[in-house]
Design a protein around this motif. Structure first.
Motif, PDB file in Angstrom:
ATOM      1  N   MET A   1      39.102  20.737  40.447  1.00 52.75           N
ATOM      2  CA  MET A   1      40.166  21.578  39.897  1.00 52.75           C
ATOM      3  C   MET A   1      39.581  22.486  38.811  1.00 52.75           C
ATOM      4  SD  MET A   1      43.454  22.173  40.118  1.00 52.75           S
ATOM      5  CE  MET A   1      44.819  22.867  39.187  1.00 52.75           C
ATOM      6  N   ILE A   2      39.766  23.791  38.943  1.00 56.50           N
ATOM      7  CA  ILE A   2      39.255  24.738  37.960  1.00 56.50           C
ATOM      8  C   ILE A   2      40.234  24.845  36.796  1.00 56.50           C
ATOM      9  CG2 ILE A   2      38.621  27.148  37.565  1.00 56.50           C
ATOM     10  CD1 ILE A   2      37.713  27.240  40.495  1.00 56.50           C
ATOM     11  N   GLU A   3      39.700  24.796  35.592  1.00 51.14           N
ATOM     12  CA  GLU A   3      40.537  24.806  34.393  1.00 51.14           C
ATOM     13  C   GLU A   3      41.291  26.121  34.226  1.00 51.14           C
ATOM     14  OE1 GLU A   3      38.730  22.790  30.799  1.00 51.14           O
ATOM     15  OE2 GLU A   3      36.934  23.150  32.010  1.00 51.14           O
ATOM     16  N   LYS A  30      42.267  34.415  38.197  1.00 54.68           N
ATOM     17  CA  LYS A  30      41.638  34.513  39.524  1.00 54.68           C
ATOM     18  C   LYS A  30      40.183  34.960  39.414  1.00 54.68           C
ATOM     19  CE  LYS A  30      45.772  35.363  42.344  1.00 54.68           C
ATOM     20  NZ  LYS A  30      46.455  36.339  43.230  1.00 54.68           N
ATOM     21  N   LEU A  31      39.914  35.849  38.488  1.00 55.72           N
ATOM     22  CA  LEU A  31      38.537  36.284  38.262  1.00 55.72           C
ATOM     23  C   LEU A  31      37.682  35.118  37.777  1.00 55.72           C
ATOM     24  CD1 LEU A  31      36.293  38.376  37.943  1.00 55.72           C
ATOM     25  CD2 LEU A  31      37.325  39.048  35.736  1.00 55.72           C
ATOM     26  N   TYR A  32      38.221  34.349  36.856  1.00 54.52           N
ATOM     27  CA  TYR A  32      37.496  33.171  36.364  1.00 54.52           C
ATOM     28  C   TYR A  32      37.220  32.184  37.499  1.00 54.52           C
ATOM     29  CZ  TYR A  32      36.654  28.870  33.681  1.00 54.52           C
ATOM     30  OH  TYR A  32      36.118  27.708  33.178  1.00 54.52           O
ATOM     31  N   GLU A  33      38.213  31.940  38.317  1.00 53.31           N
ATOM     32  CA  GLU A  33      38.027  31.021  39.447  1.00 53.31           C
ATOM     33  C   GLU A  33      36.980  31.555  40.429  1.00 53.31           C
ATOM     34  OE1 GLU A  33      41.962  30.532  41.004  1.00 53.31           O
ATOM     35  OE2 GLU A  33      42.665  29.391  39.257  1.00 53.31           O
ATOM     36  N   ALA A  34      36.994  32.851  40.675  1.00 55.58           N
ATOM     37  CA  ALA A  34      36.005  33.449  41.577  1.00 55.58           C
ATOM     38  C   ALA A  34      34.597  33.294  41.016  1.00 55.58           C
ATOM     39  CB  ALA A  34      36.332  34.925  41.800  1.00 55.58           C
ATOM     40  N   THR A  48      30.574  29.586  31.502  1.00 52.49           N
ATOM     41  CA  THR A  48      31.510  29.007  32.467  1.00 52.49           C
ATOM     42  C   THR A  48      32.679  28.237  31.854  1.00 52.49           C
ATOM     43  OG1 THR A  48      30.077  27.070  32.666  1.00 52.49           O
ATOM     44  CG2 THR A  48      29.763  28.833  34.289  1.00 52.49           C
ATOM     45  N   THR A  49      32.605  27.837  30.587  1.00 45.03           N
ATOM     46  CA  THR A  49      33.755  27.133  30.014  1.00 45.03           C
ATOM     47  C   THR A  49      34.884  28.140  29.775  1.00 45.03           C
ATOM     48  OG1 THR A  49      33.114  27.423  27.701  1.00 45.03           O
ATOM     49  CG2 THR A  49      32.195  25.517  28.864  1.00 45.03           C
TER      50      THR A  49
END
Length: 247
Positions: A1-3, A30-34, A48-49
């Motif tokens: 699960m992405i934060e 969405k950009l962070y998840e990508a 990445t945090t």
């Protein structure tokens, strides 16, 4: 699960006099998840945090353009603005700038195929219609009549010496337009060395803006270059030469 990224609405407002709307917050997420997913294959970034990503990629990207709305001496033509981001890497600062300014038209350029492939995929995933990504060298695109002197605003984030960055991007800027160099450390000697280079490139240093980052309180500098006359056709010089023999 992405934060989940922090919204940081108060910090956006306090530091940049701007806040993202709900759609922009969703696109930032969405950009962070990508980036997190893409990083598993391509080593796109070490940042990445959620808090680091917010400060060092989102906030940092928008720092350079936020002041354009509040500083009279940095005025550029009304929207839609034509903007180019040279050495965009995984899409910074170009992607956050496009999300925050949907009426601007941006071209994102990098010489690495895998990075531009990632950027193109991300553009599609985020449903962004104001972006175009291109695989090319800065020295090459600056000589191409289709791109040369075509942009109101050019962005470049710490990909070489300041004079090298200036030679990469100023040929792409319209007379009267601006180039923004994103830097960390900056001293008077850097200003002195850059002044002679940008003079050769038909430009001048309009403003050097320093600001603390809102979480880690490190200093970021944005150097604004105003182009006042056309640049000699010999610039940018051939691939590799600006870096080997800086102005």
């Amino acid at each position: 699960m992405i934060e989940q990224l922090p919204a940081m609405l108060d910090l956006w407002q306090a530091t940049l006099q701007w806040q993202p709307g709900d759609r922009q917050l969703t696109q930032f997420q969405k950009l962070y998840e990508a980036i997190i997913i893409g990083n598993r294959k391509h080593n796109l970034t070490r940042i990445t945090t959620p808090e680091d990503f917010w400060e060092k990629h989102l906030w940092d990207s928008l720092l350079g353009v936020a002041i354009l709305n509040t500083e009279d001496k940095l005025a550029i033509p009304d929207s839609p603005r034509q903007v180019i981001d040279i050495g965009t890497g995984a899409g910074f600062p170009g992607l956050p700038v496009a999300i925050a300014n949907p009426d601007w038209k941006l071209t994102l350029v990098d010489s690495t195929h895998k990075k531009i492939a990632f950027v193109e995929k991300t553009i599609a995933q985020l449903g962004l219609k104001n972006l175009y990504a291109l695989v090319e060298r800065a020295e090459t695109i600056g000589r191409d009549p289709h791109y040369r002197e075509s942009y109101d605003l050019a962005l470049i984030r710490a990909v070489g010496k300041p004079s090298v960055c200036a030679e990469y991007i100023l040929p792409l800027v319209k007379v009267g337009g601006l180039a923004i160099l994103y830097r960390g450390h900056w001293e008077e000697e850097d200003t002195f060395n850059l002044e002679s280079a940008v003079s050769e490139l038909g430009s001048k240093i309009e403003l050097i803006h320093a600001q603390k980052t809102p979480i880690t309180e490190s200093i970021r500098h944005c150097i604004y270059l105003r182009k006042h006359s056309p640049i000699a056709h010999k610039y940018p010089r051939a691939v590799g030469v600006p870096n080997q023999k800086p102005l």
